[in-house]
Design a protein around this motif. Structure first.
Motif, PDB file in Angstrom:
ATOM      1  N   HIS A   1      -1.335  -8.098  -3.498  1.00 21.85           N
ATOM      2  CA  HIS A   1      -0.693  -9.242  -3.543  1.00 21.85           C
ATOM      3  C   HIS A   1      -1.156 -10.455  -2.913  1.00 21.85           C
ATOM      4  O   HIS A   1      -0.676 -11.298  -2.263  1.00 21.85           O
ATOM      5  CB  HIS A   1       0.917  -8.973  -2.923  1.00 21.85           C
TER       6      HIS A   1
ATOM      7  N   SER B   1       8.633  -5.166  -1.335  1.00 18.98           N
ATOM      8  CA  SER B   1       7.190  -4.478  -1.419  1.00 18.98           C
ATOM      9  C   SER B   1       7.449  -3.096  -0.919  1.00 18.98           C
ATOM     10  O   SER B   1       8.194  -2.937   0.154  1.00 18.98           O
ATOM     11  CB  SER B   1       6.121  -5.247  -0.690  1.00 18.98           C
TER      12      SER B   1
ATOM     13  N   ARG C   1       5.693  -4.141  -5.661  1.00 19.79           N
ATOM     14  CA  ARG C   1       6.660  -5.081  -5.312  1.00 19.79           C
ATOM     15  C   ARG C   1       7.504  -5.692  -6.593  1.00 19.79           C
ATOM     16  O   ARG C   1       7.073  -5.781  -7.789  1.00 19.79           O
ATOM     17  CB  ARG C   1       5.898  -6.526  -4.961  1.00 19.79           C
TER      18      ARG C   1
ATOM     19  N   ARG D   1       5.217  -5.584 -10.056  1.00 19.49           N
ATOM     20  CA  ARG D   1       3.641  -5.797  -9.529  1.00 19.49           C
ATOM     21  C   ARG D   1       3.308  -5.108  -8.706  1.00 19.49           C
ATOM     22  O   ARG D   1       4.002  -4.451  -7.742  1.00 19.49           O
ATOM     23  CB  ARG D   1       3.632  -7.274  -8.925  1.00 19.49           C
TER      24      ARG D   1
ATOM     25  N   ASN E   1       5.251 -13.452   0.952  1.00 18.78           N
ATOM     26  CA  ASN E   1       5.197 -12.934  -0.519  1.00 18.78           C
ATOM     27  C   ASN E   1       5.153 -11.606  -0.511  1.00 18.78           C
ATOM     28  O   ASN E   1       5.460 -10.979  -1.636  1.00 18.78           O
ATOM     29  CB  ASN E   1       3.951 -13.439  -1.369  1.00 18.78           C
ATOM     30  N   MET E   2       5.140 -10.847   0.616  1.00 19.76           N
ATOM     31  CA  MET E   2       5.205  -9.210   0.573  1.00 19.76           C
ATOM     32  C   MET E   2       6.172  -8.762   1.700  1.00 19.76           C
ATOM     33  O   MET E   2       6.986  -7.948   1.159  1.00 19.76           O
ATOM     34  CB  MET E   2       3.795  -8.842   1.067  1.00 19.76           C
TER      35      MET E   2
END
Length: 318
Positions: free
Chosen positions: A272, A244, A288, A268, A79-80
Motif C-alpha cells: 500500500h 488493513s 486492505r 487490495r 491509508n493503512m
C-alpha cells in the motif's frame, strides 16, 4: 512539487540544518521527496514511531519538535492504519517553534469536511482519483504569503509575467507554479467531482462512513486468526472506513485473489505504498478493505462471509 523551494523559506537557505519530521506511517509520496531534499541539502529526517495502540505516537511527535524543526510533513488519515492525526494540535506545536506544516490530506479530503483555516496548516495536498475524480491531477493548497515568497520550480509558458532576453519576471501564485498547458480536462473532471461530493455534504459522508468504519472493524474481529492493524475504535479514538489486516499463515495476495475470483469481492493486497510501516509491523504485505459513501453494511456482511470462506478454504489444505 515545491519541496525544494520549501528549503529556501526564510532569510537564508536551510542547507545542513533543515530538520523534517514525518511519521513511519507516511505514504511513499510523503517520504521519497523528502529523501531527495535530504540528499541535496543535508537535511535530517526524523520519523515518529507507533504507540501501543498501533497509531503514530503523538506524544513522541510533540517531543521531537524543537527550534531546529523546519518542516512537519504528516498525513491526516493513514491509508493503512485508518488512524486520524490531531492536525490542529500538531500545527500549533510546529508554529510555536517557527516550523511549517505540510499535510497529506489525500485520505481525508474525500471523506470528511476539511477546513484549512481551522487546521492552520501551511500546505495541504490532495489527489483527484481519491475523490471520485479523474486520475493524473490533484491540488496543492498553500498560504498565500508563503507561495508569494517562493520561486517557481518549473519554467515555461503561463508562469511568467514578462520575458526579456536576459531575465524574466514571474506571475503571481498560483500561476507561477503552473508552467505549460494545464490538464484542462482533468481539472474540469476534478471540479465536477468536488461539486458532486459537496452536494452530498462532506459532514454527511463523514458521519455515515464513521458508522461503516466501526461496523467493518467489529465484523472483521469475528474472523479466526486475524490481525487488524491500527487503533481499536473506542470513545474518542476513531478510525477511517478501512481495515488493513493479515490472517495467520495465509498470504494477503492469496486472500485477495480468492475473494476476487470466487466471490467477486475486490480488496487490495500489497504494501500500500507504505513499506517502512509494514517493516515496523514485521510483515511484508497486508490485505486492505476500503469503504466509501456508496457502500452499505450488507457489503461488509458479504465481504466478511466471503473472507471466512476463504480462510476455511486455505486452512483445509494444512
Amino acid at each position: 512539487m515545491l519541496f525544494k523551494d520549501l528549503c529556501l523559506l526564510g532569510d537564508k537557505p536551510l542547507v545542513g540544518r533543515l530538520l523534517v519530521i514525518l511519521t513511519i506511517a507516511e505514504h511513499h509520496s510523503n517520504i521519497v521527496p523528502w529523501q531527495l531534499v535530504a540528499q541535496k541539502t543535508g537535511a535530517i529526517l526524523k520519523y515518529v514511531t507507533l504507540n501501543e495502540n498501533g497509531a503514530p505516537d503523538i506524544g513522541n511527535l510533540k517531543q521531537m519538535i524543537s527550534r531546529k524543526t523546519k518542516i512537519v510533513a504528516v498525513h491526516h488519515v493513514s491509508n493503512m492504519l485508518a488512524s486520524v492525526l490531531p492536525i490542529e494540535e500538531i500545527a500549533h506545536w510546529a508554529h510555536d517553534v517557527g516550523a511549517k506544516v505540510l499535510l497529506d490530506a489525500c485520505q481525508s479530503v474525500p471523506h470528511m469536511a476539511v477546513n484549512v483555516q481551522s487546521l492552520d496548516v501551511d500546505f495541504l495536498v490532495a489527489s483527484s482519483h481519491k475523490m471520485c475524480g479523474p486520475t493524473g491531477i490533484g491540488f496543492l493548497y498553500g498560504k498565500s504569503e508563503l507561495l508569494s515568497a517562493m520561486p517557481p520550480f518549473l519554467g515555461g509558458g503561463e508562469m511568467i509575467s514578462d520575458v526579456y532576453l536576459d531575465h524574466s519576471t514571474y506571475a503571481e501564485p498560483p500561476s507561477r507554479f503552473e508552467a505549460g498547458t494545464p490538464a484542462i480536462g482533468e481539472a474540469i473532471g476534478l471540479g465536477a467531482a468536488i461539486d458532486y461530493l459537496s452536494g452530498i455534504g462532506m459532514q454527511n459522508i463523514h458521519d455515515y462512513e464513521l458508522e461503516l468504519a466501526n461496523y467493518l472493524h467489529e465484523s472483521l474481529r469475528a474472523v479466526p486468526n486475524i490481525r487488524i492493524y491500527g487503533p481499536v475504535p473506542s470513545g474518542s479514538i476513531r478510525r477511517a472506513a478501512l481495515c488493513s489486516f493479515n490472517v495467520d499463515n495465509i498470504h494477503p495476495t492469496d486472500i485477495a485473489t480468492f475473494l476476487d475470483q470466487q466471490h467477486g469481492v475486490a480488496i487490495r493486497s500489497g504494501h500500500h505504498c507504505a513499506q517502512p510501516l509494514h517493516r515496523s509491523l514485521g510483515v511484508s504485505a497486508s490485505a486492505r478493505a476500503s469503504l466509501h459513501f456508496y457502500n452499505v453494511k450488507e457489503d461488509v456482511d458479504d465481504f466478511v462471509r466471503a473472507l471466512k470462506d476463504t480462510v476455511s478454504f486455505f486452512n483445509s489444505y494444512k
